[in-house]
Design an enzyme around this catalytic site. Sequence first.
Site, mmCIF file in Angstrom:
data_model
loop_
_atom_site.group_PDB
_atom_site.id
_atom_site.type_symbol
_atom_site.label_atom_id
_atom_site.label_comp_id
_atom_site.label_asym_id
_atom_site.label_seq_id
_atom_site.Cartn_x
_atom_site.Cartn_y
_atom_site.Cartn_z
ATOM 1 N N SER A 13 18.847 12.477 69.425
ATOM 2 C CA SER A 13 19.640 13.206 70.435
ATOM 3 C C SER A 13 20.256 14.470 69.840
ATOM 4 C CB SER A 13 20.713 12.301 71.053
ATOM 5 O OG SER A 13 21.725 11.991 70.132
ATOM 6 N N HIS A 109 27.216 13.880 59.905
ATOM 7 C CA HIS A 109 27.647 12.535 59.517
ATOM 8 C C HIS A 109 28.735 12.076 60.487
ATOM 9 C CE1 HIS A 109 28.332 9.134 56.890
ATOM 10 N NE2 HIS A 109 29.632 9.353 57.029
HETATM 11 C C1 GAR Z 1 24.172 10.262 64.699
HETATM 12 O O1 GAR Z 1 25.356 9.625 65.109
HETATM 13 C C2 GAR Z 1 24.347 10.818 63.306
HETATM 14 O O2 GAR Z 1 25.620 11.323 63.042
HETATM 15 C C3 GAR Z 1 24.062 9.617 62.458
HETATM 16 O O3 GAR Z 1 22.984 8.967 63.092
HETATM 17 C C4 GAR Z 1 23.046 9.231 64.502
HETATM 18 C C5 GAR Z 1 21.711 9.770 64.937
HETATM 19 O O4 GAR Z 1 21.641 9.861 66.339
HETATM 20 N N1 GAR Z 1 23.739 9.974 61.114
HETATM 21 C C6 GAR Z 1 24.006 9.218 60.061
HETATM 22 O O5 GAR Z 1 24.546 8.154 60.144
HETATM 23 C C7 GAR Z 1 23.562 9.807 58.751
HETATM 24 N N2 GAR Z 1 24.030 8.998 57.660
HETATM 25 P P1 GAR Z 1 20.504 10.744 67.011
HETATM 26 O O6 GAR Z 1 19.171 10.287 66.412
HETATM 27 O O7 GAR Z 1 20.612 10.399 68.469
HETATM 28 O O8 GAR Z 1 20.786 12.182 66.710
#
Ligand code: GAR
Length: 195
Positions: A13, A109
Site C-alpha cells: 500500500s 518504519h
Molecule cells: C508498513 O506498515 C510498513 O511501515 C511496515 O510494513 C508495512 C507494509 O505495508 N514496514 C516494516 O515493518 C519494516 N520493518 P504495505 O506493504 O501495505 O506498504
Amino acid sequence: MKRVVILISGGGSNMVRLVESMTGDHPARAVLVVSNDATAAGLDRAALLGVPTAAIDHRPHGRDRAAFEAELLKPILAAEPDILCLAGFMRVLTPAFVERFAGRMLNIHPSLLPKYPGLHTHARAIAAGDGEAGCTVHEVTPVLDDGPILGQARVPVLPDDTPETLAARVLTREHLLYPAVLRRFAEGNRSPLMI
Ligand code: GAR
C-alpha cells in the site's frame, strides 16, 4: 528525472502511494518494483499502475544474504536507480548492499524511531502505555532501523487499541508521510518533515 526503485514484500500500500505521487512536476518516477516474494499482492498492484516488476525469492538462498542480494541487485542495477525506497520490505540487508546505495536509500518504519526498531512495534507501544505512536521515514544505514530521520508522523494511541487498530491508524499516516518525504528528498531537501 530521478529514477526510483521500490522494494516490497507484501501488499504494497505504501508503494502504491509512492507510485501514484510521482506524476506531473514531481522530480522522480517509479521505474521498478521488486519483491522478495513472487506472491506479494503488491506486484499485481504495481503492474496495474504500469510499473515494471521483478520477483527475487530469498528462500533458495537460505541464510546466505549475500547470495540473495547478488540476485536482487541484478534487476535493480539494470533499472539504473537514483533512489531506492524500502516500502514494507521485510528482509534485513547486509552492510555491503546498504553501503552501495549510501545516501540514496529510504525506509519507512511503523514507529517513532528511535523507539521500537525491529518487529511488533504497535504491540510494544501499547504494552509500554505510550500515549502516541507513529511512523518514521529515514535514510538506511547498516544499522537496522537507524539512520538520519527524514520525517515522522504521529497518531494518538487510544485506550481500547489493539496492535491491529493502531497499525491501521499509523498506516493512514504512512501513506501521507512517505510520498511527502520522497518528494522533498528527490528535490534535495533532507531536513526532517514532522506532520
Ligand atoms: C508498513 O506498515 C510498513 O511501515 C511496515 O510494513 C508495512 C507494509 O505495508 N514496514 C516494516 O515493518 C519494516 N520493518 P504495505 O506493504 O501495505 O506498504
